[in-house]
Design a protein around this motif. Sequence first.
Motif: not given
Ligand code: AMP
Length: 190
Positions: A32-33, A37, A54, A58-60, A65, A86-87, A89, A93, A134
């Motif tokens: 999901t990240g 991106r 991001m 913080n979480l979206v 999501t 990443g899902f 989280r 979810q 990043r």
């Molecule tokens: P990651 O690449 O998994 O480290 O995710 C980077 C950023 O994307 C996280 O710090 C969140 O801001 C956002 N993000 C990714 N996956 C999620 C998710 N499942 N729920 C909420 N925010 C997410």
Amino acid sequence: MKNIVLFGPPGAGKGTQADVLKDKYNLIHISTGDVFRNNIKNETALGKLAKTYMDHGNLVPDEVTIEMLKAEVIKNQDTNGFIFDGFPRTESQAKALDLFLSENDQSINGMVALEVPEELLIKRLINRGKTSGRPDDQDESKIRNRFNEYQTKTAILQDYYQKQNKYFGVNGVGGIQEITDRLVAVFNEI
Ligand code: AMP
């Protein structure tokens, strides 16, 4: 189908390992990240929204999501299964994912979690920040905030899957190949 949640705190090595495992098991890797991106790079409405969260670590929000995740799954119908990276989280979810999969006669085989001590994670993330570009890898306060989000909202998912006998912890300290071998031993069983 094999549907696996690859779990662990930021910097645990989920992306690196998912890259190898998706080929070995012929699975679709959904990070999901990475999807967020890509949306940021393409300046979509979703990307603009996600960026505001991001960039601060913080979480979206869940609704956004979850909808995005469902769309990614639907796009990839013809598959042996998925590696979710990443899902989920948050607990909502996780519940949404269970419901969505069950509507399609599917379920999660297991949550495979990379376990790595926090001090090592911070070192890895600061190192990654030197090359990843990043914004959320760049300074320690953002990294600390991501851990805080992880501890307060995400870590409880261990319990969620443990209750269903679907939690598999794997030592995430060591060389990449060594860790892959440990993951493969679990993937083969679930
Ligand atoms: P990651 O690449 O998994 O480290 O995710 C980077 C950023 O994307 C996280 O710090 C969140 O801001 C956002 N993000 C990714 N996956 C999620 C998710 N499942 N729920 C909420 N925010 C997410």
